[in-house]
Each structure stands twice: as C-alpha cells, then as structure tokens.
Motif scaffolding. Structure first.
Motif, mmCIF file in Angstrom:
data_model
loop_
_atom_site.group_PDB
_atom_site.id
_atom_site.type_symbol
_atom_site.label_atom_id
_atom_site.label_comp_id
_atom_site.label_asym_id
_atom_site.label_seq_id
_atom_site.Cartn_x
_atom_site.Cartn_y
_atom_site.Cartn_z
ATOM 1 N N LEU A 168 57.571 14.416 53.332
ATOM 2 C CA LEU A 168 57.024 15.768 53.453
ATOM 3 C C LEU A 168 56.869 16.172 54.917
ATOM 4 N N GLN A 169 56.500 15.207 55.748
ATOM 5 C CA GLN A 169 56.392 15.512 57.184
ATOM 6 C C GLN A 169 57.742 15.961 57.744
ATOM 7 N N THR A 170 58.794 15.240 57.400
ATOM 8 C CA THR A 170 60.110 15.618 57.929
ATOM 9 C C THR A 170 60.648 16.884 57.252
ATOM 10 N N ALA A 171 60.201 17.156 56.028
ATOM 11 C CA ALA A 171 60.645 18.367 55.334
ATOM 12 C C ALA A 171 60.148 19.630 56.028
ATOM 13 N N THR A 172 59.105 19.495 56.871
ATOM 14 C CA THR A 172 58.633 20.662 57.626
ATOM 15 C C THR A 172 59.652 21.094 58.677
ATOM 16 N N TYR A 173 60.636 20.239 58.955
ATOM 17 C CA TYR A 173 61.690 20.564 59.915
ATOM 18 C C TYR A 173 62.952 21.112 59.235
ATOM 19 N N ILE A 174 62.967 21.139 57.918
ATOM 20 C CA ILE A 174 64.162 21.613 57.200
ATOM 21 C C ILE A 174 63.993 23.099 56.899
ATOM 22 N N PHE A 175 64.579 23.929 57.751
ATOM 23 C CA PHE A 175 64.562 25.384 57.585
ATOM 24 C C PHE A 175 65.923 25.791 57.026
ATOM 25 N N PRO A 176 66.033 26.022 55.714
ATOM 26 C CA PRO A 176 67.350 26.323 55.137
ATOM 27 C C PRO A 176 68.070 27.467 55.848
ATOM 28 N N MET A 177 69.334 27.197 56.180
ATOM 29 C CA MET A 177 70.188 28.178 56.833
ATOM 30 C C MET A 177 71.209 28.715 55.823
ATOM 31 N N ASP A 178 71.735 29.865 56.123
ATOM 32 C CA ASP A 178 72.653 30.587 55.247
ATOM 33 C C ASP A 178 74.066 29.994 55.397
ATOM 34 N N LYS A 179 74.458 29.137 54.446
ATOM 35 C CA LYS A 179 75.738 28.430 54.532
ATOM 36 C C LYS A 179 76.912 29.403 54.672
ATOM 37 N N LYS A 180 76.939 30.451 53.886
ATOM 38 C CA LYS A 180 78.048 31.408 53.940
ATOM 39 C C LYS A 180 78.092 32.119 55.289
ATOM 40 N N PHE A 181 76.938 32.465 55.809
ATOM 41 C CA PHE A 181 76.847 33.202 57.066
ATOM 42 C C PHE A 181 77.332 32.351 58.244
ATOM 43 N N TYR A 182 76.991 31.058 58.232
ATOM 44 C CA TYR A 182 77.297 30.181 59.362
ATOM 45 C C TYR A 182 78.602 29.395 59.186
ATOM 46 N N SER A 183 79.341 29.653 58.107
ATOM 47 C CA SER A 183 80.607 28.948 57.886
ATOM 48 C C SER A 183 81.784 29.789 58.375
ATOM 49 N N GLY A 184 82.860 29.106 58.746
ATOM 50 C CA GLY A 184 84.066 29.810 59.182
ATOM 51 C C GLY A 184 84.188 29.857 60.692
ATOM 52 N N GLN A 185 85.000 30.793 61.168
ATOM 53 C CA GLN A 185 85.312 30.891 62.584
ATOM 54 C C GLN A 185 84.830 32.227 63.150
ATOM 55 N N ALA A 186 84.466 32.187 64.435
ATOM 56 C CA ALA A 186 84.142 33.407 65.187
ATOM 57 C C ALA A 186 84.712 33.238 66.587
ATOM 58 N N ASN A 187 85.598 34.126 66.967
ATOM 59 C CA ASN A 187 86.276 34.033 68.265
ATOM 60 C C ASN A 187 86.956 32.678 68.443
ATOM 61 N N GLY A 188 87.515 32.179 67.350
ATOM 62 C CA GLY A 188 88.260 30.931 67.404
ATOM 63 C C GLY A 188 87.409 29.681 67.455
ATOM 64 N N LYS A 189 86.101 29.828 67.258
ATOM 65 C CA LYS A 189 85.199 28.678 67.306
ATOM 66 C C LYS A 189 84.449 28.528 65.990
ATOM 67 N N ASP A 190 84.082 27.294 65.668
ATOM 68 C CA ASP A 190 83.336 26.981 64.448
ATOM 69 C C ASP A 190 81.949 27.620 64.520
ATOM 70 N N LYS A 191 81.635 28.480 63.562
ATOM 71 C CA LYS A 191 80.354 29.178 63.557
ATOM 72 C C LYS A 191 79.162 28.238 63.348
ATOM 73 N N SER A 192 79.421 27.073 62.778
ATOM 74 C CA SER A 192 78.314 26.149 62.489
ATOM 75 C C SER A 192 78.057 25.162 63.622
ATOM 76 N N ALA A 193 78.850 25.213 64.689
ATOM 77 C CA ALA A 193 78.738 24.232 65.768
ATOM 78 C C ALA A 193 77.365 24.287 66.439
ATOM 79 N N ILE A 194 76.836 23.107 66.760
ATOM 80 C CA ILE A 194 75.586 23.002 67.524
ATOM 81 C C ILE A 194 75.975 22.744 68.982
ATOM 82 N N VAL A 195 75.697 23.693 69.846
ATOM 83 C CA VAL A 195 76.084 23.578 71.249
ATOM 84 C C VAL A 195 74.819 23.547 72.098
#
Length: 516
Positions: A147-174
């Motif tokens: 439960l402590q670690t679940a406080t760090y799980i903020f669900p993100m919008d898979k469809k929104f963050y999937s695919g490419q934008a300007n030739g780069k992976d939209k889901s990349a963590i930079v």
C-alpha cells in the motif's frame, strides 16, 4: 541593489499575476516549481505535488499515515506475494479516455523503467490484469509495503502516451530532457494544465470530468508561481498578492502568525536530522558509553526551541509517530550530568578531539545546529573541529565518511521506519546496498536480522513489534545522535481552509481545498 518590494514586484509581474483573486481562483507561491509534467521522471517533492494535482494514485496517505482509496476503491492481500486492487469504474482521463486495468498495468510497467523509482518498485516481479477493473501486483518475496508503494502509482493514459510524436516514442522517460510526457499530460486528477512557463508559472484549471464528485474542493483555477527567496515569498502573502505560500521559514513564522486574516499551519514532518558517529575513524566512538555521553550532551530540545524557533519536533528515535516501530517511550535524553559521568566511566574524563562536518545550505539552519552541537560537546571535554560547507561540496565528503561526526537528514520513501535502518544503521553491504549511508559504521547483527525479517513480514502487528525492537536497540546503543524531525509550515489567507489538505508528506491535496 534590488529592494524587497522591487524583487516582489518582479516575481509577480513575471508570473503575470493579478492583485486580486476570486474565491475559487487562487495563487500559490512555492520555493520551486516542478521541472516536468512526467510523474515518473524524478522522485521529488515537486513531482509528487504535481502528480496529486494532475493524476490520482491507487491509494493515498491520510494525515495519520493510514490509507484511503483513490483509483483503487478496495483491495486485499491474496497471499504473501500477491496483492489485489479493485479499480473504480467510470474514471475519465483528461483526454476523455476511460481508465481501465490496461492503463494501470501499463503505468506500472513504465514505473519499473524509471531510474528514480527503481528502488521503490524493485521488490515486485509484475502486475497482471485480472479483468478490466481488477489488477494484481506480485512480489518476488513476501513484501509488507504494497500500500505504501501504491501511493506512487498514478495511472497514466495508455492511449494518450502510446505511439510517436515528432518521430519519438511518446512514452519515453527522458531525465532532464524534453519528452512528450514531460510537456503533455492526460491524468485522472482534479486539475488540468491551462498554461505553463517553466520557472515562471503553471496555471491549473479544474477538470470538469473529475471522478470525485464528493470532493469538497471548489478551486476552479490555481496558479503556481515559484518565488525562491523566503522574504519575498512571505512579503507576497502579507501584501495579499498571493493566497498561500510554502515554505514559511522559521524566522518568518511569528510574523505570519500575528498578521490579521493570515493563518500559519505547521505539521510535524518525517525527515529526521541526525549526526552519525564514525566508529572507524575515531576509536573513542567504539565505546557505547562515549556515544551515549554525546547523545546526552546534545540538547536537541534547546536546538529546536532556540535555533529552529520551535520549527521542529525533537526526536529520540528514527521514525516519527505514526510510523511502524514508533515507541513513545524513546524520548530525547539531554542530561549533562549523566553525560559527564559516562565520559568518566569510559576513561575520557579529560575529553578528546573529534572532527565534525555539516552542510550549510541543505537543511533548515544546518550550520547553526552543527555549531550549537559542537559547543554543547565542549561542556563534556570534547573539542570539535567543525567544518561546514555547501551541499555540493558536502556530499562527496559524506560519501567518504570524511569526519568523526557527520550530519545527515533522511526521509523514508515508504513512510516506514525500516527504510531509515536499511540505509542509515544496517551493516554496510555494497552488494545489497544496505547501510549505504551508514557513516557511523555501526553494525549489529540483531538489527540486520530484525530489519530483514520485518521487510518480509506481512502481519502488520508482528512487523511493528520487530521494528520497535530495532528502535530500542539503536536507542540503547546510541547508534546515532537523533536531533529532530523538520516541521513543515504553510501560510495562507484565512479564507483558505488549508488545515484539512496539508500533511507531513509535504504535498497538500489541492483538489480538496475549500475557499470560503
């Protein structure tokens, strides 16, 4: 030289702030702003504050360190290694997409790739989808802090963050870079981003489709503006140009609390400030009586009262009240007479010399605390060679354990006392990372065994007993010098009901803020 008034004007003009605000339109001044909109880019207070505004976690902490459901409405442990979450139905992302288990699993998998969150999620093997609104998280071994670690799980919008934008992976963590996720957001939280100027201001607007219709929050627009200087930030509040500020420095708190129509709200924090006593660099510190004498000689209550202006909670142990393992009997123990007797019993009636290092810009009043501590130790014959330095210079010295006594502050990422022991008081082990910040070189096999056992015990009562035993051993053996837990302070106009939303975690739940 710019006057305080000029600095304030520049900060407010840069942010484009008006000098009046409607009841549900507020401006909040912080000492820094979030560097990214990606909740997984870095593990920091600013990122977590932003995450609670734009997203919602599976569960979140209450003020007393219990848990309340957010995206997860209920949960249960299936067995020692499997934990099940039942997701709330009808939750919408800012994009309009509906949240399902696919988004939660996708988020978990992405979190596992984040460098900053690696240690938090290292106990887990995987998360699996049971159905559209049920997920299970599986650990490699029995693990009690789900439960402590679940406080760090903020669900993100898979469809929104999937695919490419300007030739780069939209889901990349930079890290520290420009990425799609760092500049675009689709969360489930109470606010959306209306506009953002890095280092100037971020404007949040209420999300019309927010799932929590029972939330009392009535803020329609919130502008977050960074004002780095303490005096300028306080002046902005007292002049009415902003509605709320954090932090309020100790020297400003009396002034804020006495100002009409302004409230000062303080909370005992969870970051402990301590000194470690290096048993390898100074033979005298191997003697438990000497370590006990040092603990008895340093008057941490006086430090909190005089140096911190009351802005701290004196500590006798690692974890604060509310943490598993907390023992109310382990109180501060300043006693100069006893300290002198312990020194005499240990054969150091005439004292000895030791070196001390501390930062001068990392913790609240850190250099002054070190100077006061050195002065207090002189009363039992210990001559201290004290060096204070900027944090950029200090941490390389700390990594070398370069002095006999070294200051360190620590906040538990899991809001659990075992985390303190894992890094600060367990025997140093380069392979496992245990004791990585243990510059006291303290080692106790029973402590090591108890912490390891506690981290595999899913019965919370049994686990609490183990961690209490750890705290008692560390107390009796004076494994470190506990000073205080840093308090947190906010200032706000009295029409903002901030007491229910602020917490020891240092990220107010602004979605629930009521403005009268």
């Amino acid at each position: 030289m710019k006057t305080l008034k000029t600095k304030l004007a520049i900060a407010l003009m840069a942010a484009g702030l008006s000098f009046s605000a409607a009841a549900a339109d507020i401006t909040v001044a912080y000492d820094a702003d979030p560097v990214s909109l990606d909740p997984h880019e870095q593990l920091s207070g600013g990122t977590l504050q932003m995450s609670h505004m734009l997203f919602d976690p599976l569960v979140r902490f209450t003020k007393d360190f219990d848990f309340e459901g957010r995206i997860a409405e209920k949960w249960e442990r299936v067995n020692d290694t499997t934990f099940r979450f039942h997701l709330r139905k009808g939750v919408k992302f800012h994009s309009g997409n509906q949240l399902t288990a696919d988004d939660v699993v996708w988020t978990f998998d992405r979190l596992k790739l984040s460098v900053d969150f690696k240690n938090v999620f290292s106990p887990y093997e995987k998360m699996t989808k049971i159905d559209d609104y049920t997920v299970e998280i599986v650990s490699s071994e029995p693990y009690p802090l789900v439960l402590q670690t679940a406080t760090y799980i903020f669900p993100m919008d898979k469809k929104f963050y999937s695919g490419q934008a300007n030739g780069k992976d939209k889901s990349a963590i930079v890290k520290h870079g420009s990425s799609y996720a760092s500049t675009n957001v689709s969360g489930t939280g109470p606010f959306t981003i209306a506009s953002r100027e890095q280092g100037v201001k971020v404007v949040f607007e209420r999300f019309d489709g927010y799932w929590d219709t029972k939330s009392p929050g009535n803020v329609d627009k919130l502008t977050l503006v960074p004002i780095k200087e303490d005096a300028t930030r306080v002046a902005a509040l007292l002049s009415g140009d902003v509605d709320m500020i954090h932090p309020v420095a100790p020297n400003d708190q009396k002034r804020v609390s006495k100002t009409k129509n302004i409230d000062l709200v303080t909370v005992s924090g969870t970051r402990i400030i301590t000194f470690q006593m290096n048993q390898n660099s100074n033979p005298a510190l191997k003697d438990v009586r000497v370590r006990q004498a040092i603990v008895h000689a340093i008057n941490n209550e006086a430090i909190v009262k005089k140096i911190m202006k009351g802005f701290g909670t004196t500590a006798g142990q690692q974890g604060p009240a509310g943490y598993a393992g907390y023992d109310a009997d382990l109180v501060p123990r300043y006693d100069l007479k006893k300290a002198k007797q312990l020194m005499k019993d240990a054969g150091y009636e005439n004292g000895f010399k030791l070196s001390m290092m501390a930062p001068n810009n990392r913790y609240v009043n850190d250099a002054k605390i070190a100077q006061a501590s050195a002065s207090m130790l002189s009363k039992i014959g210990i001559k201290v060679d004290l060096k204070t330095m900027p944090k950029a210079q200090y941490w390389p010295e700390f990594d070398l354990c370069a002095a006999d006594m070294m200051m360190i502050g620590w906040h538990s990422d899991t809001e659990d006392s075992a985390n303190f022991s894992e890094f600060l008081t367990m025997t140093r082990d380069e392979e496992t990372g245990r004791g990585a910040y243990n510059c006291g070189q303290y080692s106790n096999a029973e402590v090591d065994k108890l912490v390891n056992s506690a981290n595999a015990e899913t019965d919370s009562v049994k686990r609490g007993v183990m961690l209490q035993r750890v705290e008692n051993i560390l107390y009796d053996e004076a494994a470190f010098v506990p000073l205080h837990w840093q308090d947190l302070a906010w200032g706000a106009k009295s029409n903002l009901q901030i007491d229910p939303i602020v917490n020891a975690l240092n990220f107010p739940y602004f979605g629930d803020l009521v403005v009268k």
